[in-house]
Write a protein that holds these residues in place. Structure first.
Motif, PDB file in Angstrom:
ATOM      1  N   SER A   1     -77.466  30.242 -23.301  1.00  0.00           N
ATOM      2  CA  SER A   1     -77.670  31.051 -24.506  1.00  0.00           C
ATOM      3  C   SER A   1     -77.539  32.538 -24.216  1.00  0.00           C
ATOM      4  O   SER A   1     -76.843  33.264 -24.927  1.00  0.00           O
ATOM      5  N   LEU A   2     -78.168  32.994 -23.169  1.00  0.00           N
ATOM      6  CA  LEU A   2     -78.104  34.423 -22.842  1.00  0.00           C
ATOM      7  C   LEU A   2     -76.676  34.838 -22.487  1.00  0.00           C
ATOM      8  O   LEU A   2     -76.174  35.859 -22.956  1.00  0.00           O
ATOM      9  N   GLY A   3     -76.011  34.003 -21.685  1.00  0.00           N
ATOM     10  CA  GLY A   3     -74.654  34.337 -21.256  1.00  0.00           C
ATOM     11  C   GLY A   3     -73.689  34.390 -22.424  1.00  0.00           C
ATOM     12  O   GLY A   3     -72.965  35.368 -22.605  1.00  0.00           O
ATOM     13  N   ILE A   4     -73.714  33.339 -23.250  1.00  0.00           N
ATOM     14  CA  ILE A   4     -72.772  33.295 -24.370  1.00  0.00           C
ATOM     15  C   ILE A   4     -73.093  34.405 -25.367  1.00  0.00           C
ATOM     16  O   ILE A   4     -72.202  35.126 -25.823  1.00  0.00           O
ATOM     17  N   GLY A   5     -74.380  34.563 -25.685  1.00  0.00           N
ATOM     18  CA  GLY A   5     -74.765  35.600 -26.648  1.00  0.00           C
ATOM     19  C   GLY A   5     -74.349  36.988 -26.178  1.00  0.00           C
ATOM     20  O   GLY A   5     -73.707  37.745 -26.912  1.00  0.00           O
ATOM     21  N   THR A   6     -74.648  37.292 -24.936  1.00  0.00           N
ATOM     22  CA  THR A   6     -74.318  38.621 -24.411  1.00  0.00           C
ATOM     23  C   THR A   6     -72.806  38.794 -24.299  1.00  0.00           C
ATOM     24  O   THR A   6     -72.278  39.873 -24.554  1.00  0.00           O
ATOM     25  N   GLY A   7     -72.112  37.710 -23.934  1.00  0.00           N
ATOM     26  CA  GLY A   7     -70.658  37.782 -23.833  1.00  0.00           C
ATOM     27  C   GLY A   7     -70.030  38.167 -25.161  1.00  0.00           C
ATOM     28  O   GLY A   7     -69.143  39.023 -25.222  1.00  0.00           O
TER      29      GLY A   7
END
Lengths: 328, 245
Positions: free
Chosen positions: B74-80
């Motif tokens: 979630s953090l990776g995709i959201g921040t990406g």
């Protein structure tokens, strides 16, 4: 702050081997609206982003509100409002939600409820960013640029792809900023927009400043000694030239230029020649030249001087300068 | 960091946006709960030696999976995508500042993890799980695991295109789920695969969680070493390579 709101001295920005900005100098003061006008790849966004602290000058000095955009970045952010060329907002966030979020960053923000109404999004409160139209996004981005009551505002292509109502609204907001003593630097490739919005226009191309001044002055700088008109394509310009006694050229299909001062006698001769040949006249223009012509003349001359000056596009997405002919 | 108001507003907003995102909640809550309930009731998976009920093996592993789904996926995709849509760039021109932005993101991750743990533990207990043992050991493991997976997620988010991060994060999620000792015990993996798996943060975290809730035995020091190495290495690498624009 001492002196100018924006100060650019000998700015050069280089990306690898590519020169994006070359020895650019200008300043802007509080309450002044300055437009950077130029085609894509001219270096407009690079200039603005250097002032916002996103890019480091290769050479030269930039100051915003007396601050170095990179070294004093934290302090700078309290004084500037920014509208990026595109995006910049969470895709699932709603208008009031994001205005409230941004308001929380600043000490003395605008009232979010009032601001969302001011930019005409009061009836779009439940719509997430990704479902807003291009014009609505531009207006929301403008609201985010203004929410912190900035002293200096940077608007990168604020009216690109916007509907007439939004265009009107952005014009109104910008002129209110002037009244409040805010300095506004905006970029545009829309000549009409530069003419209407700005107190001063800087024409840049290939990273160099070609001309600057109030729009009216720029337009009268080059004396207009021709007549231009539009009619159907492919008129016999040689025959016309013989009849009028001055040279005539078809500059682009259907657009003609008669190379002589618009004396009444010449205009009469022209219209009568057209009448004899049963040609309907479109636009006829004499004397006043538009900013667009100044712009085209300057940029064409500049490219003749320097034909192989490589330039990198600022953004992958390229738009062309839209010819928006003014009618007289 | 002079003021706390921007941090609180940022945290509240990002938390609200995360909870509103259906597909994110599916990965964070739906999939772990589904795996837990399904494989607890349908006893088809191999179990480690000495474990009787499937839920005793699954519950700690699913807690580790929850950490991985929130802090990496979630953090990776959201921040990406925030980077892709220039959100990070735009925030860079506000007084929020990077430290408060990062603090807000970590807070959101921890809050969602707490929510996941509450629901997973509730479901596991309902399925007959009797946790015992040194549950306090789970706290440092969860923190280290969060740091490790957040580092991996942000490493992708800060260097790859948004859509590539989306694909890669999901692929890693499946791969680490299978190699992480979460639904398939590590000792059932073929030798070389098991050795590789033991060097990855997923297996390290799930082994420590299992031990904390005491179906397993004590945790070898090198399992902790693997987890701690990832907990420092991945965020440092992410910080060194992160492109905001």
């Amino acid at each position: 702050m001492n002196g100018a709101a924006i100060e650019v001295t000998g700015l050069t920005v280089r990306y690898g081997d590519v020169l994006a900005i070359e020895e650019l100098s200008f300043s802007a003061s509080a309450g002044e609206i300055v437009a950077l006008l130029g085609p894509n790849g001219a270096g407009k966004t690079t200039t603005v982003e250097t002032l916002e602290g996103y890019r480091r000058p290769t050479k030269g000095k930039v100051r915003v509100w007396g601050l170095d955009p990179i070294d004093d970045h934290a302090e700078l952010t309290r004084h500037i409002g920014v509208m990026l060329q595109e995006g910049g907002v969470y895709s699932s966030i709603r208008p009031l939600e994001v205005i409230r979020l941004f308001a929380a960053y600043y000490d003395n923000p605008e009232d979010p409820e009032a601001l969302v109404e001011r930019v005409g999004l009061g009836d779009r409160l439940s719509v997430p960013w990704r479902h807003l139209s291009g014009g609505e996004r531009q207006r929301l981005s403008l609201a985010l640029a203004l929410v912190g009551r900035p002293e200096v505002v940077f608007l990168d292509e604020p009216t690109a792809g916007i509907d007439p109502v939004g265009r009107q609204l952005i014009r109104k907001e910008v002129s209110e900023l002037r009244d409040r003593g805010t300095c506004v630097l905006l970029t545009t490739h829309d000549l009409d927009e530069a003419e209407k919005l700005a107190d001063r226009v800087l024409i840049i191309d290939r990273g160099r400043l070609l001309a600057s001044g109030p729009p009216q002055e720029l337009m009268s700088a080059i004396i207009n000694d021709d007549i231009q008109f539009t009619a159907r394509e492919g008129l016999d310009t040689k025959a016309m030239a013989r009849a009028l006694g001055v040279s005539v050229e078809e500059r682009s299909p259907g657009t003609y230029r008669v190379a002589a001062a618009p004396e009444p006698r010449l205009v009469a001769a022209l219209t009568s020649w057209l009448a004899q040949h049963n040609v309907a006249l479109g636009d006829l223009r004499a004397a006043r030249q538009s900013l667009e012509e100044v712009f085209i003349r300057l940029t064409t001359e500049a490219s003749k001087d320097n034909p192989v000056h490589e330039i990198r596009p600022e953004r992958p997405r390229r738009r062309s300068v839209r010819p928006r002919r003014k009618r007289t | 960091m002079r003021k706390i108001r921007p941090y609180l507003a940022q945290t509240a907003t990002e938390l609200r946006l995360s909870l509103r995102q259906g597909e994110q909640m599916l990965v964070s809550l739906g999939i772990p709960l589904l795996l837990l309930v399904f494989f607890s009731l349908v006893d088809v998976l191999p179990k480690p030696a000495g474990v009787e009920k499937p839920v005793d093996f699954l519950a700690p592993g699913i807690l580790a999976l929850a950490v991985m789904s929130t802090s990496m996926v979630s953090l990776g995709i959201g921040t990406g995508f925030e980077r892709h849509y220039h959100v990070l760039k735009r925030l860079g021109a506000t007084p929020l500042g990077r430290p408060r932005l990062i603090a807000a993101k970590l807070t959101v991750v921890l809050v969602i993890e707490a929510l996941q743990f509450a629901l997973i533990i509730l479901a596991a207990v309902a399925l007959g799980w009797h946790p015992s043992g040194r549950a306090t050991l789970a706290v440092p493991a969860i923190i280290a695991g969060t740091a490790a997976f957040a580092g991996i997620g942000l490493l992708m988010a800060g260097t790859l295109r948004g859509t590539v991060t989306l694909a890669l994060a999901n692929a890693l999620y499946i791969l680490l789920l299978l190699l992480g000792g979460m639904i398939v015990p590590l000792d059932k993996l073929p030798g070389p695969v098991q050795i590789t798996a033991e060097l990855l943060p997923a297996a390290a975290l799930s082994q420590i969680m299992a031990s904390a809730f005491d179906y397993g035995t004590s945790v070898p020091a090198n399992t902790w070493a693997v987890l701690v190495a990832w907990a420092f290495g991945a965020p440092l690498l992410a910080a060194a390579t992160f492109r905001w624009d």
